[in-house]
Design a protein around this motif. Structure first.
Motif, PDB file in Angstrom:
ATOM      1  N   ASP A 138      32.709-100.886 -84.185  1.00  0.00           N
ATOM      2  CA  ASP A 138      33.614-100.494 -85.265  1.00  0.00           C
ATOM      3  C   ASP A 138      33.735 -98.978 -85.292  1.00  0.00           C
ATOM      4  O   ASP A 138      32.737 -98.267 -85.287  1.00  0.00           O
ATOM      5  CB  ASP A 138      33.074-101.011 -86.602  1.00  0.00           C
ATOM      6  N   ASN A 139      34.965 -98.502 -85.297  1.00  0.00           N
ATOM      7  CA  ASN A 139      35.248 -97.088 -85.523  1.00  0.00           C
ATOM      8  C   ASN A 139      35.797 -96.992 -86.942  1.00  0.00           C
ATOM      9  O   ASN A 139      36.939 -97.363 -87.195  1.00  0.00           O
ATOM     10  CB  ASN A 139      36.267 -96.552 -84.521  1.00  0.00           C
ATOM     11  N   ALA A 140      34.975 -96.510 -87.863  1.00  0.00           N
ATOM     12  CA  ALA A 140      35.334 -96.519 -89.278  1.00  0.00           C
ATOM     13  C   ALA A 140      35.474 -95.102 -89.808  1.00  0.00           C
ATOM     14  O   ALA A 140      34.786 -94.183 -89.364  1.00  0.00           O
ATOM     15  CB  ALA A 140      34.277 -97.261 -90.089  1.00  0.00           C
ATOM     16  N   LEU A 141      36.361 -94.965 -90.769  1.00  0.00           N
ATOM     17  CA  LEU A 141      36.529 -93.707 -91.486  1.00  0.00           C
ATOM     18  C   LEU A 141      35.879 -93.875 -92.852  1.00  0.00           C
ATOM     19  O   LEU A 141      36.313 -94.708 -93.656  1.00  0.00           O
ATOM     20  CB  LEU A 141      38.006 -93.361 -91.629  1.00  0.00           C
ATOM     21  N   LEU A 142      34.811 -93.109 -93.093  1.00  0.00           N
ATOM     22  CA  LEU A 142      34.074 -93.187 -94.354  1.00  0.00           C
ATOM     23  C   LEU A 142      34.288 -91.905 -95.141  1.00  0.00           C
ATOM     24  O   LEU A 142      34.257 -90.815 -94.581  1.00  0.00           O
ATOM     25  CB  LEU A 142      32.580 -93.384 -94.104  1.00  0.00           C
ATOM     26  N   THR A 143      34.484 -92.044 -96.444  1.00  0.00           N
ATOM     27  CA  THR A 143      34.663 -90.901 -97.324  1.00  0.00           C
ATOM     28  C   THR A 143      33.561 -90.906 -98.366  1.00  0.00           C
ATOM     29  O   THR A 143      33.349 -91.912 -99.042  1.00  0.00           O
ATOM     30  CB  THR A 143      36.045 -90.939 -98.009  1.00  0.00           C
ATOM     31  N   TYR A 144      32.877 -89.773 -98.492  1.00  0.00           N
ATOM     32  CA  TYR A 144      31.799 -89.612 -99.462  1.00  0.00           C
ATOM     33  C   TYR A 144      32.294 -88.729-100.594  1.00  0.00           C
ATOM     34  O   TYR A 144      32.884 -87.678-100.347  1.00  0.00           O
ATOM     35  CB  TYR A 144      30.581 -88.956 -98.813  1.00  0.00           C
ATOM     36  N   GLN A 145      32.044 -89.156-101.834  1.00  0.00           N
ATOM     37  CA  GLN A 145      32.399 -88.342-102.989  1.00  0.00           C
ATOM     38  C   GLN A 145      31.112 -87.951-103.705  1.00  0.00           C
ATOM     39  O   GLN A 145      30.314 -88.811-104.075  1.00  0.00           O
ATOM     40  CB  GLN A 145      33.326 -89.083-103.942  1.00  0.00           C
ATOM     41  N   TYR A 146      30.952 -86.629-103.912  1.00  0.00           N
ATOM     42  CA  TYR A 146      29.737 -86.081-104.490  1.00  0.00           C
ATOM     43  C   TYR A 146      29.909 -85.868-105.994  1.00  0.00           C
ATOM     44  O   TYR A 146      31.028 -85.894-106.506  1.00  0.00           O
ATOM     45  CB  TYR A 146      29.384 -84.769-103.782  1.00  0.00           C
ATOM     46  N   PRO A 147      28.803 -85.644-106.714  1.00  0.00           N
ATOM     47  CA  PRO A 147      28.900 -85.487-108.172  1.00  0.00           C
ATOM     48  C   PRO A 147      29.812 -84.349-108.627  1.00  0.00           C
ATOM     49  O   PRO A 147      30.399 -84.423-109.695  1.00  0.00           O
ATOM     50  CB  PRO A 147      27.454 -85.218-108.601  1.00  0.00           C
ATOM     51  N   ASP A 148      29.945 -83.302-107.805  1.00  0.00           N
ATOM     52  CA  ASP A 148      30.840 -82.201-108.187  1.00  0.00           C
ATOM     53  C   ASP A 148      32.286 -82.475-107.785  1.00  0.00           C
ATOM     54  O   ASP A 148      33.110 -81.566-107.756  1.00  0.00           O
ATOM     55  CB  ASP A 148      30.352 -80.883-107.579  1.00  0.00           C
ATOM     56  N   SER A 153      34.782 -86.530 -95.368  1.00  0.00           N
ATOM     57  CA  SER A 153      35.116 -87.703 -94.567  1.00  0.00           C
ATOM     58  C   SER A 153      34.461 -87.601 -93.206  1.00  0.00           C
ATOM     59  O   SER A 153      34.407 -86.524 -92.609  1.00  0.00           O
ATOM     60  CB  SER A 153      36.632 -87.821 -94.392  1.00  0.00           C
ATOM     61  N   THR A 154      33.991 -88.747 -92.728  1.00  0.00           N
ATOM     62  CA  THR A 154      33.369 -88.805 -91.411  1.00  0.00           C
ATOM     63  C   THR A 154      33.939 -89.985 -90.633  1.00  0.00           C
ATOM     64  O   THR A 154      34.288 -91.010 -91.210  1.00  0.00           O
ATOM     65  CB  THR A 154      31.837 -88.958 -91.494  1.00  0.00           C
ATOM     66  N   GLN A 155      34.031 -89.790 -89.334  1.00  0.00           N
ATOM     67  CA  GLN A 155      34.420 -90.863 -88.423  1.00  0.00           C
ATOM     68  C   GLN A 155      33.129 -91.380 -87.798  1.00  0.00           C
ATOM     69  O   GLN A 155      32.389 -90.613 -87.193  1.00  0.00           O
ATOM     70  CB  GLN A 155      35.361 -90.334 -87.340  1.00  0.00           C
ATOM     71  N   VAL A 156      32.835 -92.655 -87.997  1.00  0.00           N
ATOM     72  CA  VAL A 156      31.600 -93.227 -87.471  1.00  0.00           C
ATOM     73  C   VAL A 156      31.919 -94.313 -86.456  1.00  0.00           C
ATOM     74  O   VAL A 156      32.924 -95.013 -86.563  1.00  0.00           O
ATOM     75  CB  VAL A 156      30.692 -93.806 -88.577  1.00  0.00           C
ATOM     76  N   ARG A 157      31.081 -94.406 -85.477  1.00  0.00           N
ATOM     77  CA  ARG A 157      31.155 -95.484 -84.492  1.00  0.00           C
ATOM     78  C   ARG A 157      29.854 -96.255 -84.624  1.00  0.00           C
ATOM     79  O   ARG A 157      28.772 -95.689 -84.530  1.00  0.00           O
ATOM     80  CB  ARG A 157      31.308 -94.902 -83.089  1.00  0.00           C
ATOM     81  N   LEU A 158      29.975 -97.544 -84.875  1.00  0.00           N
ATOM     82  CA  LEU A 158      28.782 -98.338 -85.092  1.00  0.00           C
ATOM     83  C   LEU A 158      28.900 -99.701 -84.447  1.00  0.00           C
ATOM     84  O   LEU A 158      29.994-100.221 -84.259  1.00  0.00           O
ATOM     85  CB  LEU A 158      28.458 -98.476 -86.583  1.00  0.00           C
ATOM     86  N   ALA A 159      27.745-100.236 -84.086  1.00  0.00           N
ATOM     87  CA  ALA A 159      27.663-101.582 -83.516  1.00  0.00           C
ATOM     88  C   ALA A 159      27.220-102.523 -84.624  1.00  0.00           C
ATOM     89  O   ALA A 159      26.346-102.191 -85.424  1.00  0.00           O
ATOM     90  CB  ALA A 159      26.664-101.602 -82.361  1.00  0.00           C
ATOM     91  N   VAL A 160      27.838-103.702 -84.651  1.00  0.00           N
ATOM     92  CA  VAL A 160      27.584-104.655 -85.731  1.00  0.00           C
ATOM     93  C   VAL A 160      27.357-106.047 -85.140  1.00  0.00           C
ATOM     94  O   VAL A 160      28.038-106.439 -84.192  1.00  0.00           O
ATOM     95  CB  VAL A 160      28.788-104.707 -86.697  1.00  0.00           C
ATOM     96  N   PHE A 176      24.311 -97.188 -86.231  1.00  0.00           N
ATOM     97  CA  PHE A 176      25.247 -96.072 -86.135  1.00  0.00           C
ATOM     98  C   PHE A 176      25.081 -95.443 -84.763  1.00  0.00           C
ATOM     99  O   PHE A 176      24.001 -94.969 -84.408  1.00  0.00           O
ATOM    100  CB  PHE A 176      24.969 -95.039 -87.229  1.00  0.00           C
ATOM    101  N   LEU A 177      26.150 -95.429 -83.975  1.00  0.00           N
ATOM    102  CA  LEU A 177      26.097 -94.859 -82.631  1.00  0.00           C
ATOM    103  C   LEU A 177      26.367 -93.363 -82.665  1.00  0.00           C
ATOM    104  O   LEU A 177      25.732 -92.605 -81.951  1.00  0.00           O
ATOM    105  CB  LEU A 177      27.089 -95.586 -81.720  1.00  0.00           C
ATOM    106  N   ASN A 178      27.349 -92.963 -83.453  1.00  0.00           N
ATOM    107  CA  ASN A 178      27.582 -91.525 -83.685  1.00  0.00           C
ATOM    108  C   ASN A 178      28.419 -91.351 -84.942  1.00  0.00           C
ATOM    109  O   ASN A 178      29.056 -92.276 -85.426  1.00  0.00           O
ATOM    110  CB  ASN A 178      28.213 -90.834 -82.474  1.00  0.00           C
ATOM    111  N   GLU A 179      28.373 -90.146 -85.463  1.00  0.00           N
ATOM    112  CA  GLU A 179      29.108 -89.806 -86.677  1.00  0.00           C
ATOM    113  C   GLU A 179      29.598 -88.377 -86.548  1.00  0.00           C
ATOM    114  O   GLU A 179      28.828 -87.493 -86.177  1.00  0.00           O
ATOM    115  CB  GLU A 179      28.216 -89.967 -87.905  1.00  0.00           C
ATOM    116  N   SER A 180      30.859 -88.157 -86.832  1.00  0.00           N
ATOM    117  CA  SER A 180      31.400 -86.799 -86.741  1.00  0.00           C
ATOM    118  C   SER A 180      32.242 -86.507 -87.990  1.00  0.00           C
ATOM    119  O   SER A 180      32.917 -87.380 -88.524  1.00  0.00           O
ATOM    120  CB  SER A 180      32.259 -86.639 -85.487  1.00  0.00           C
TER     121      SER A 180
END
Length: 183
Positions: A138-148, A153-160, A176-180
């Motif tokens: 899976d090549n997924a686009l993940l977005t993290y929202q912090y308290p402030d 956003s990170t592009q992750v490649r993972l095996a499932v 998680f194979l890599n994250e950028s």
């Protein structure tokens, strides 16, 4: 006559035993999985694009069920990431996965950092002949929202690895194979 009295007495004793057993039994108020509504999964929306590179190919119905369950799995993984609530998504985890995440369970935490998955480019690498096991990249686009309120956003490649158990797909392994970082 004595036999009739003994029979009625024995029948009365058996009936009273069952009545008392029923009163002492605790009632389980938890609804079964198929009667519950999953508010976490219903509120989750993501874009999933699937390609199949496997000798065995899933049917359109199997692929639709897999895609819907994969979206629900990610809804619960995001909820787990944000709150550490392992109970909310336990029907989407295999027993081994659930035991593993419970080893790090310290209780439900207040939500500080939230994660959302925006899109997935999913490549099924192996589909079992019986349709019960699926391995994918899976090549997924993940977005993290912090308290402030800042976002990253990170592009992750993972095996499932997913297993079909009961009435839907469950996650059995993820790496998680890599994250950028996405600019």
């Amino acid at each position: 006559m004595i036999l009739r009295i003994l029979f009625v007495g024995l029948a009365g004793l058996v009936v009273s035993f069952f009545v008392l057993q029923g009163k002492t039994m605790q009632r389980n108020s938890e609804k079964p999985i198929f009667l519950r509504t999953d508010s976490i999964a219903e509120a989750h929306r993501t874009d999933i694009k699937v390609s199949v590179n496997s000798p065995y190919k899933p049917s359109d119905e199997e692929l639709a069920a897999l895609t819907a369950d994969y979206s629900n799995i990610w809804a619960h993984l995001n909820h787990l990431y944000s709150t550490n609530d392992v109970e909310a998504g336990k029907e989407y985890y295999t027993e081994a996965w659930f035991r593993q995440i419970c080893t790090h369970y310290t209780g439900v935490q207040p939500q500080r950092i939230s994660r959302t998955d925006t899109k997935h480019d999913w490549q099924i690498r192996n589909w079992s002949s019986d349709g019960l096991v699926c391995t994918a990249i899976d090549n997924a686009l993940l977005t993290y929202q912090y308290p402030d309120q800042t976002k990253r956003s990170t592009q992750v490649r993972l095996a499932v690895v997913l297993l079909f158990q009961g009435d839907h797909w469950r996650i059995d392994a993820m790496r998680f194979l890599n994250e950028s970082l996405v600019q």
